[in-house]
Design a protein around this motif. Structure first.
Motif, mmCIF file in Angstrom:
data_model
loop_
_atom_site.group_PDB
_atom_site.id
_atom_site.type_symbol
_atom_site.label_atom_id
_atom_site.label_comp_id
_atom_site.label_asym_id
_atom_site.label_seq_id
_atom_site.Cartn_x
_atom_site.Cartn_y
_atom_site.Cartn_z
ATOM 1 N N ASN A 1 27.967 -8.627 10.773
ATOM 2 C CA ASN A 1 29.259 -7.950 10.928
ATOM 3 C C ASN A 1 29.653 -7.257 9.636
ATOM 4 O OD1 ASN A 1 32.059 -7.740 12.436
ATOM 5 N ND2 ASN A 1 32.529 -8.447 10.357
ATOM 6 N N GLY B 1 33.629 -4.855 11.672
ATOM 7 C CA GLY B 1 33.591 -4.577 13.109
ATOM 8 C C GLY B 1 33.880 -5.797 13.958
ATOM 9 N N ASP C 1 33.977 -5.594 17.883
ATOM 10 C CA ASP C 1 32.663 -5.582 18.531
ATOM 11 C C ASP C 1 32.021 -6.964 18.471
ATOM 12 O OD1 ASP C 1 32.716 -2.903 19.239
ATOM 13 O OD2 ASP C 1 31.668 -2.234 17.442
ATOM 14 N N CYS D 1 30.726 -9.335 21.509
ATOM 15 C CA CYS D 1 29.341 -9.806 21.562
ATOM 16 C C CYS D 1 29.293 -11.326 21.708
ATOM 17 C CB CYS D 1 28.584 -9.357 20.314
ATOM 18 S SG CYS D 1 26.864 -9.872 20.246
ATOM 19 N N ASP E 1 27.273 -4.772 17.984
ATOM 20 C CA ASP E 1 27.842 -3.826 18.954
ATOM 21 C C ASP E 1 27.067 -3.846 20.258
ATOM 22 O OD1 ASP E 1 25.575 -2.663 17.867
ATOM 23 O OD2 ASP E 1 26.408 -0.635 17.819
ATOM 24 N N LYS F 1 26.302 -0.338 22.193
ATOM 25 C CA LYS F 1 27.269 0.730 21.918
ATOM 26 C C LYS F 1 26.723 1.735 20.924
ATOM 27 C CE LYS F 1 31.125 -2.469 22.564
ATOM 28 N NZ LYS F 1 32.247 -3.163 21.905
#
Length: 280
Positions: A11, A14, A17, A21, A93, A210
């Motif tokens: 990470n 983010g 996201d 996840c 993501d 993504k």
């Protein structure tokens, strides 16, 4: 008992996201896995947000953003010390299908020569569209990569979803930390193949990503920083895996490509990047 799998999620700023996840991982049918989130020195409140929502998940805080390889290696080392049988590198993501990990392990267990196994990546917002069939093709001389869009045997497995056996990591080593972002998965898979291991793709392991292939879409103007990181990584790849001929050829290809795309202003960025990566 099923093999023990350690999942590493990287990470950097983010957390939204990453939280999505982690939520999707709760739906996995596979019974024997653990998760480590490595935070790459986020400048926002990512660590707090992740810990608040998933207090049982271990978070390793890196003191610096050392890039994809260095961050993931923190998680890999932790899991290797804990004695896991496999490490699954998974982009933050992404979201996963119920059988994504079950099918990865099933394929990996089917042949001891398999060192790395990948998933079929689908576009997150178009789940019927294949983004990459496990990985892509590679022109080794010039370091040119292209996502594989149909069933086949890729030259490398993308780091977005990469299941690696413990034995492979012990024999091949970790990700090369000279790469900040891009090409580290290609470099790792070449080292795996050099050790006479195989790479494979599980068609039943479905991941929704993504981070679209639009990063390499000629219609998309990438940021200057992204261009620079990518070109530097290409230069480092060529130094490690190719030759001066490969470097000169790749520079020619980069210049020609940017001229065709009407991005002549980016030529100094990509050329200086690839040369800098090669010389470092």
């Amino acid at each position: 008992m099923e093999p023990r799998v350690g999942i590493v999620i990287l990470n950097w700023n983010g957390w939204q996201d990453t939280v999505e996840c982690l939520s999707s991982l709760q739906g996995l049918a596979y019974p024997n896995f653990e998760v480590i989130v490595v935070d790459n020195a986020s400048t926002n409140d990512s660590v707090g947000q992740i810990r608040q929502r998933f207090p049982a998940v271990r978070v390793i805080e890196s003191p610096e953003n050392g890039g994809f390889s260095k961050g993931n290696n923190l998680g890999i080392r932790a899991f290797m010390a804990a004695g896991v049988d496999y490490v699954w590198l998974l982009n933050n993501d992404t979201t996963v299908s119920t059988l994504a990990l079950t099918e990865l392990v099933r394929l990996a267990q089917s042949d001891r020569r398999l060192g790395v196994v990948g998933s079929v990546l689908y576009e997150y917002d178009q789940p019927g569209v294949v983004q990459a069939w496990g990985g892509g093709s590679l022109n080794k001389l010039f370091g040119l990569t292209k996502d594989l869009k149909y069933p086949g045997i890729p030259s490398y497995i993308t780091g977005a979803s990469m299941l690696i056996s413990r034995k492979t990591l012990l024999e091949v080593g970790l990700l090369e930390e000279g790469y900040f972002f891009y090409m580290e998965d290609v470099d790792f898979c070449l080292r795996v193949i050099d050790k006479e291991y195989l790479i494979g793709v599980s068609s039943r392991s479905r991941i929704y990503h993504k981070g679209s292939s639009s990063v390499n879409n000629t219609k998309t103007m990438k940021s200057v920083k992204s261009d620079l990181l990518f070109s530097e990584s290409v230069g480092k790849y060529i130094k490690r895996n190719s030759s001066l001929v490969g470097l000169l050829g790749r520079i020619f290809i980069m210049i020609s490509s940017r001229l065709r795309r009407g991005e002549a202003g980016r030529i100094p960025v990509v050329v200086s990047g690839v040369v800098r990566g090669y010389l470092r």
